[in-house]
Design an enzyme around this catalytic site. Structure first.
Site, PDB file in Angstrom:
ATOM      1  N   ASP A 146      54.820  70.280  46.327  1.00  0.00           N
ATOM      2  CA  ASP A 146      54.437  71.586  45.783  1.00  0.00           C
ATOM      3  C   ASP A 146      54.850  71.740  44.326  1.00  0.00           C
ATOM      4  O   ASP A 146      54.253  72.511  43.578  1.00  0.00           O
ATOM      5  CB  ASP A 146      55.108  72.708  46.589  1.00  0.00           C
ATOM      6  CG  ASP A 146      54.354  73.053  47.861  1.00  0.00           C
ATOM      7  OD1 ASP A 146      53.431  72.304  48.223  1.00  0.00           O
ATOM      8  OD2 ASP A 146      54.705  74.066  48.489  1.00  0.00           O
ATOM      9  N   GLY A 208      49.448  85.321  48.580  1.00  0.00           N
ATOM     10  CA  GLY A 208      49.452  85.435  50.027  1.00  0.00           C
ATOM     11  C   GLY A 208      50.672  86.243  50.417  1.00  0.00           C
ATOM     12  O   GLY A 208      51.101  87.134  49.685  1.00  0.00           O
TER      13      GLY A 208
END
Length: 396
Positions: A146, A208
């Site tokens: 990530d 999100g």
């Protein structure tokens, strides 16, 4: 044609997607939940079907065995060796891993050492790698981080104004997160705009339950909102985002809620953000429903949420010296049309504007008005596809 599987292993879950490459066709996908607990759930989706079974799964190795056996049981593959590559999402790569890497030598040990930076994620990610290595020892395994996309940030962006020893000795710096998503949507934005990625300045918003915003110049991350951990940056579903650090010792002194590091982490990571301010929910759908009923706390939470995102977008206009497009992705970014409208309406003086007829639920692409100078794009993220592509690229 080869078959490659993308894996996202959590502490008690295993999310997966099987691709036919290089066609990038999804053959099947699924989720195994409650690993290590009674009544584990394994779900497999393929050919418009969804099959589910409940059983006890003790560990990640057993979960992988069930996954592979299900692929054979449903005639998605004939044998294990049809899968020629597996890619694993890993949250923290630190400064050591600047790109996706084949698992060989001491790579897995390094991933586990970096658990200090992501104690909730890296150990589970490593468990997934070990499980596949045990059952499919001869295929190419790749770890995809990530943080890798953000290793292009300049030092002025990733260093904190702390004494230098905390960086040199303790590696305290900004690492960012959601890099795979930001990288993917930046590339898709270039295709949508019909321009080379190298010529573009983009502000990508992965919103999100967790959320981060990244300034992308010529296809590279030059700054991002999440910091040393995914707690930093914008207000999120249950996380504070950036706050005055002096609040922590103050609350340690004057309340009973901040007695230990675990207490601090729990409140800031799991009890704050939309949930903490609204005293209702961390889910944007619930927040919007409460706002519609004139709930003050929910309205305040929503306004704060939008405000923090607008400020970070504005900050990255300064970092980039302008922008060609703002990109929304992830659960809220892709699906909450009122949220997108409200964010953009507050920064319209930059030259961006949303067309209400285009800005509707389920619509992707360019949602800007014709006259807007800066485009507003909605692009579904696909981190699993990035992982599968990296596996194909790195196969021996």
């Amino acid at each position: 044609m080869t078959k490659t599987i993308a894996i996202n292993a959590g502490s008690s879950s295993l999310k997966w997607q099987l691709y036919l490459m290089p066609e990038e066709k999804v053959l099947a996908k699924g989720l195994i939940e409650r690993i290590g607990l009674k009544d584990s759930i394994s779900t497999v989706k393929f050919d418009g079907r969804s099959e589910q079974q409940i059983l006890d799964i003790e560990n990640h190795t057993q979960a992988v065995k069930i996954l592979l056996d299900d692929l054979i049981r449903f005639d998605i593959i004939k044998a294990y060796d049809e899968i020629t590559g597996v890619g694993h999402r890993v949250v923290a790569g630190g400064e050591y891993f600047k790109e996706s890497t084949v698992v060989e030598g001491d790579v897995l040990e390094k991933v586990e050492e970096l658990s200090l930076l992501a104690p909730l994620h890296n150990p589970a990610n490593a468990a997934g790698v070990r499980a596949f290595k045990e059952l499919l020892p001869d295929i190419t395994s790749v770890v995809v981080f990530d943080t890798s996309f953000h290793t292009s940030m300049p030092e002025k962006a990733y260093r904190y104004p702390l004494p230098t020893k905390y960086y040199t000795e303790n590696k305290v710096r900004k690492y960012g997160a959601h890099g795979t998503s930001h990288q993917f949507v930046a590339g898709e934005a270039a295709k949508l705009l019909g321009r080379p990625l190298e010529d573009l300045k983009l502000i990508t918003c992965h919103i999100g339950n967790g959320g981060s915003i990244t300034a992308v110049k010529a296809g590279k991350s030059v700054d991002t909102s999440m910091g040393f951990t995914p707690l930093g940056g914008i207000m999120m579903g249950t996380r504070t985002g950036d706050i005055d650090p002096a609040i922590i010792p103050y609350l340690m002194q004057y309340t009973e809620d901040f007695n230990t590091p675990e207490d601090i982490s729990r409140v800031l990571n799991r009890e704050s953000g939309l949930l903490g301010v609204s005293a209702n929910s961390s889910d944007m759908r619930d927040i919007e429903a409460a706002v519609a009923e004139w709930n003050h706390e929910a309205s305040l939470a929503y306004e704060m949420y939008v405000d923090r995102i607008q400020k970070h977008i504005g900050q990255y206009f300064a970092v980039l010296n302008g922008a060609d497009a703002i990109v929304f992705t992830a659960g809220v970014g892709e699906n909450a049309e009122n949220f997108r409208r409200d964010v953009i309406s507050g920064i319209s003086w930059f030259g961006c504007d949303v067309d209400d007829e285009k800005n509707v639920f389920g619509v992707t692409g360019d949602i800007s008005t014709e006259a807007a100078k800066i485009r507003v794009l909605v692009i579904p993220t696909d981190e699993e596809l990035v992982i599968a592509r990296d596996v194909e690229r790195l196969k021996k």
